[in-house]
Design a protein around this motif. Structure first.
Motif, PDB file in Angstrom:
ATOM      1  N   TRP A 142       3.299   5.053   6.455  1.00 60.53           N
ATOM      2  CA  TRP A 142       2.047   4.794   7.149  1.00 60.53           C
ATOM      3  C   TRP A 142       1.968   3.311   7.462  1.00 60.53           C
ATOM      4  O   TRP A 142       2.601   2.487   6.828  1.00 60.53           O
ATOM      5  N   ASP A 144       0.118  -0.092   7.355  1.00 61.62           N
ATOM      6  CA  ASP A 144      -0.848  -0.673   6.429  1.00 61.62           C
ATOM      7  C   ASP A 144      -1.050  -2.162   6.648  1.00 61.62           C
ATOM      8  O   ASP A 144      -1.553  -2.866   5.778  1.00 61.62           O
ATOM      9  N   THR A 156       4.831   1.118   5.339  1.00 64.05           N
ATOM     10  CA  THR A 156       5.324   1.327   3.980  1.00 64.05           C
ATOM     11  C   THR A 156       5.642   2.805   3.797  1.00 64.05           C
ATOM     12  O   THR A 156       4.920   3.666   4.284  1.00 64.05           O
TER      13      THR A 156
END
Length: 190
Positions: A142, A144, A156
């Motif tokens: 996702w 981040d 990450t």
């Protein structure tokens, strides 16, 4: 006297070889050497980018100004020619050991016009293991940090692995693969 020393030496040898006073073997850790690997960023042609899912409006060579993406407030200034370029690379973290290997991979595609990210896709990710290691799943990837419309974007992914040696208890670890990608094609582990 020589006979007595020979008897003492013989008794010591017997005690040593029987392991009567030896400490139990230490628990081994199959994950002691986790590290990130080098990578090479490849600039994509229009055909390569299209095959990897880049939308037509964002293909390399296209003029991409602030109307095509929602830039962050810091990226609303002029970007020069605003010509889009796209890149791909493969990031990995893990290790090759004497008892096998364990790796977490991600193969992102991202585009930028030199001033801000215009497109990013990190959906191609996988795990690779051999011999005494097993891959136990992933969390992510996702985004981040940063954004489409920012000068950089960060993703990450976490990989879960187990080391199964035949004589010791299993050992578990979690690998974190984090990467910053820049609007001008640079990238770095972070």
């Amino acid at each position: 006297m020589k006979l007595m020393m020979a008897v003492v030496a013989g008794l010591a040898a017997i005690a040593f070889s029987s392991g009567a006073s030896a400490a139990p073997p230490a628990q081994q850790n199959g994950f002691a050497g986790t590290h990130d690997e080098k990578f090479v960023v490849k600039r994509l042609t229009q055909v390569e980018a299209k095959k990897l899912g880049v939308p037509d409006a964002l293909l390399p060579g296209k003029k991409v100004d602030s109307g095509a993406v929602s830039p962050s407030p810091a990226a609303t200034g002029p970007c020069g020619l605003c010509i889009n370029t796209c890149w791909v690379t493969t990031f990995r973290t893990g290790d090759n050991t004497a008892t096998g290997n364990y790796w977490e991979y991600d193969n992102p595609v991202w585009c930028g016009n030199g001033s801000w990210i215009t497109y990013a896709d990190v959906s191609r990710h996988w795990q690779s293991v051999s011999i005494w290691y097993s891959a136990d799943g992933e969390a992510g990837p996702w985004f981040d940090g940063g954004c489409v419309g920012c000068v950089s974007i960060h993703f990450t992914v976490y990989g879960y692995f187990t080391w199964h040696p035949p004589i010791w208890p299993a050992s578990h670890t979690t690998l974190r693969l984090g990467v910053w990608m820049q609007a001008y094609g640079a990238a770095a582990y972070a």
